[in-house]
Motif scaffolding. Structure first.
Motif, PDB file in Angstrom:
ATOM      1  N   VAL A   7       0.857  -1.180   0.000  1.00 34.01           N
ATOM      2  CA  VAL A   7       0.000   0.000   0.000  1.00 34.01           C
ATOM      3  C   VAL A   7       0.899   1.238   0.000  1.00 34.01           C
ATOM      4  O   VAL A   7       1.753   1.388   0.879  1.00 34.01           O
ATOM      5  CB  VAL A   7      -0.932   0.017   1.231  1.00 34.01           C
ATOM      6  N   LEU A   8       0.696   2.104  -0.987  1.00 33.23           N
ATOM      7  CA  LEU A   8       1.526   3.297  -1.131  1.00 33.23           C
ATOM      8  C   LEU A   8       0.655   4.550  -1.049  1.00 33.23           C
ATOM      9  O   LEU A   8      -0.278   4.707  -1.843  1.00 33.23           O
ATOM     10  CB  LEU A   8       2.271   3.274  -2.468  1.00 33.23           C
ATOM     11  N   THR A   9       0.949   5.409  -0.084  1.00 30.27           N
ATOM     12  CA  THR A   9       0.271   6.694   0.015  1.00 30.27           C
ATOM     13  C   THR A   9       1.194   7.798  -0.496  1.00 30.27           C
ATOM     14  O   THR A   9       2.406   7.623  -0.589  1.00 30.27           O
ATOM     15  CB  THR A   9      -0.149   6.984   1.467  1.00 30.27           C
ATOM     16  N   GLU A  10       0.587   8.945  -0.839  1.00 29.50           N
ATOM     17  CA  GLU A  10       1.290  10.069  -1.449  1.00 29.50           C
ATOM     18  C   GLU A  10       2.047   9.603  -2.699  1.00 29.50           C
ATOM     19  O   GLU A  10       3.209   9.953  -2.926  1.00 29.50           O
ATOM     20  CB  GLU A  10       2.209  10.760  -0.446  1.00 29.50           C
ATOM     21  N   ALA A  11       1.345   8.817  -3.493  1.00 29.85           N
ATOM     22  CA  ALA A  11       1.923   8.249  -4.721  1.00 29.85           C
ATOM     23  C   ALA A  11       1.693   9.189  -5.892  1.00 29.85           C
ATOM     24  O   ALA A  11       0.566   9.644  -6.127  1.00 29.85           O
ATOM     25  CB  ALA A  11       1.299   6.884  -5.009  1.00 29.85           C
ATOM     26  N   THR A  12       2.747   9.467  -6.635  1.00 27.83           N
ATOM     27  CA  THR A  12       2.666  10.288  -7.843  1.00 27.83           C
ATOM     28  C   THR A  12       2.998   9.422  -9.058  1.00 27.83           C
ATOM     29  O   THR A  12       3.647   8.380  -8.917  1.00 27.83           O
ATOM     30  CB  THR A  12       3.663  11.457  -7.776  1.00 27.83           C
ATOM     31  N   PRO A  13       2.572   9.816 -10.255  1.00 31.60           N
ATOM     32  CA  PRO A  13       2.925   9.040 -11.452  1.00 31.60           C
ATOM     33  C   PRO A  13       4.429   8.855 -11.619  1.00 31.60           C
ATOM     34  O   PRO A  13       4.896   7.796 -12.050  1.00 31.60           O
ATOM     35  CB  PRO A  13       2.324   9.868 -12.593  1.00 31.60           C
ATOM     36  N   ASP A  14       5.203   9.887 -11.240  1.00 28.22           N
ATOM     37  CA  ASP A  14       6.658   9.790 -11.399  1.00 28.22           C
ATOM     38  C   ASP A  14       7.250   8.694 -10.531  1.00 28.22           C
ATOM     39  O   ASP A  14       8.044   7.873 -10.996  1.00 28.22           O
ATOM     40  CB  ASP A  14       7.299  11.144 -11.057  1.00 28.22           C
ATOM     41  N   VAL A  15       6.862   8.650  -9.244  1.00 29.14           N
ATOM     42  CA  VAL A  15       7.463   7.638  -8.377  1.00 29.14           C
ATOM     43  C   VAL A  15       6.959   6.243  -8.731  1.00 29.14           C
ATOM     44  O   VAL A  15       7.706   5.261  -8.619  1.00 29.14           O
ATOM     45  CB  VAL A  15       7.202   7.967  -6.888  1.00 29.14           C
ATOM     46  N   ILE A  16       5.709   6.120  -9.191  1.00 33.55           N
ATOM     47  CA  ILE A  16       5.233   4.799  -9.618  1.00 33.55           C
ATOM     48  C   ILE A  16       6.024   4.335 -10.842  1.00 33.55           C
ATOM     49  O   ILE A  16       6.374   3.155 -10.956  1.00 33.55           O
ATOM     50  CB  ILE A  16       3.725   4.834  -9.927  1.00 33.55           C
ATOM     51  N   GLY A  17       6.358   5.262 -11.735  1.00 32.75           N
ATOM     52  CA  GLY A  17       7.204   4.907 -12.876  1.00 32.75           C
ATOM     53  C   GLY A  17       8.569   4.420 -12.437  1.00 32.75           C
ATOM     54  O   GLY A  17       9.100   3.439 -12.980  1.00 32.75           O
ATOM     55  N   ARG A  18       9.147   5.086 -11.436  1.00 29.45           N
ATOM     56  CA  ARG A  18      10.461   4.659 -10.935  1.00 29.45           C
ATOM     57  C   ARG A  18      10.363   3.317 -10.215  1.00 29.45           C
ATOM     58  O   ARG A  18      11.271   2.479 -10.303  1.00 29.45           O
ATOM     59  CB  ARG A  18      11.035   5.728 -10.009  1.00 29.45           C
TER      60      ARG A  18
END
Length: 316
Positions: free
Chosen positions: A121-132
């Motif tokens: 479970v990931l909170t404060e998730a942005t598209p950039d960090v999900i890509g990384r």
């Protein structure tokens, strides 16, 4: 000199008692909400005050100091004794606050691999960090996903799983104004048995937002009460609250906190702010019902002001 010592001991005792007693005041007044986060310091402070009173031979002050210390330590000591299960683990859940996408993706994935995580479970998730994270192996290891990443905000939340899962639609009576952050939930199948997993991320009790914060905790408690009693569930994420807050204790009632079950004592997951001071309060939790905690812990990683938390379960 003796009078000054007596006055100092008495003042310190009163201050510690006031901070400790604040945990029973269910309010949204921010000064009290902040004090409620300082409970562990009360336990440590009363222990030190007891030692100081003895060394200074202020015997007449020793009885009230000992009485307050006994109450505080009596509440704290059970958290240092494990009451975990002994079955074969078949579910590992991890939660991490990515600090608006600033987190080090490689270190998060190293923790996922080290603990053989099934659900993340990931909170404060942005598209950039999900890509990384995907580039670091997330898409390969945990191929099922629900929720949404959002750029540049605190509100993106996602659930990833290696197990089959189905997203649960948000109920029509949900109150998103209480919690702007996404809080997705999914139904998992673990060895042929269902488990409900929900992400938690109520707003922080910042100035002007404490009413919203308290309402967010109440909304999660309402969600918990709506899950049928016999259904297994895991509720995890950044709750922006600790056991010092009455709203969180009401939410956690009837659930098992994995870090407490593992006997980890004074768990600290926030704030991680460079080398200036260590974290002092647990805002990140893994709560469950109908599962047996086998082990639990927390892991530091760069780029976030939170530790991530994890729990290993055996299904009852």
């Amino acid at each position: 000199m003796r009078r000054r010592l007596d006055a100092l001991i008495g003042t310190l005792l009163v201050l510690l008692v006031v901070v400790g007693a604040s945990r029973w005041v269910d309010t949204t007044w921010r000064p009290v909400v902040v004090l409620q986060s300082l409970g562990p310091f009360v336990v440590v402070g009363l222990g030190l005050l007891t030692v100081g009173t003895v060394l200074l031979r202020r015997w007449w002050m020793l009885l009230p100091v000992l009485a307050c210390a006994a109450v505080a330590w009596g509440m704290a000591l059970p958290t240092f004794f494990a009451h975990t299960g002994s079955g074969e683990p078949n579910l590992t859940v991890m939660a991490a606050n990515l600090d608006q996408g600033r987190a080090n993706a490689d270190q998060v994935m190293a923790a996922v691999r080290a603990h053989d995580v099934d659900v993340l479970v990931l909170t404060e998730a942005t598209p950039d960090v999900i890509g990384r994270l995907d580039a670091a192996g997330l898409a390969r290891l945990l191929g099922n996903r629900a929720g949404q990443a959002r750029p540049g905000t605190f509100t993106g939340t996602m659930i990833f799983s290696r197990l089959p899962m189905t997203a649960v639609p948000e109920p029509s009576d949900a109150a998103p104004a209480h919690t702007p952050s996404l809080q997705p939930e999914v139904d998992l199948t673990v060895d042929g048995r269902p488990v409900r997993v929900k992400a938690a991320h109520p707003v922080a009790p910042l100035p002007g937002a404490t009413d919203q914060w308290r309402a967010g905790l109440a909304a999660l408690e309402h969600w918990k009460q709506g899950v049928p009693a016999g259904e297994r569930l895991v509720l995890t994420g950044d709750f922006n609250a600790s056991f010092g807050h009455p709203g969180f204790r009401a939410l956690a009632s009837g659930l098992v906190d994995a870090q407490r079950a593992a006997g980890l004592g004074w768990v600290r997951t926030w704030p991680v702010v460079g080398q200036r001071w260590p974290p002092f309060v647990a805002l990140d939790h893994v709560l469950s019902r109908g599962l047996s905690v086998i082990d639990a812990g927390q892991v530091a990683f760069h780029g976030s002001d939170h530790f991530l938390v994890w729990a290993q379960y055996a299904l009852d």
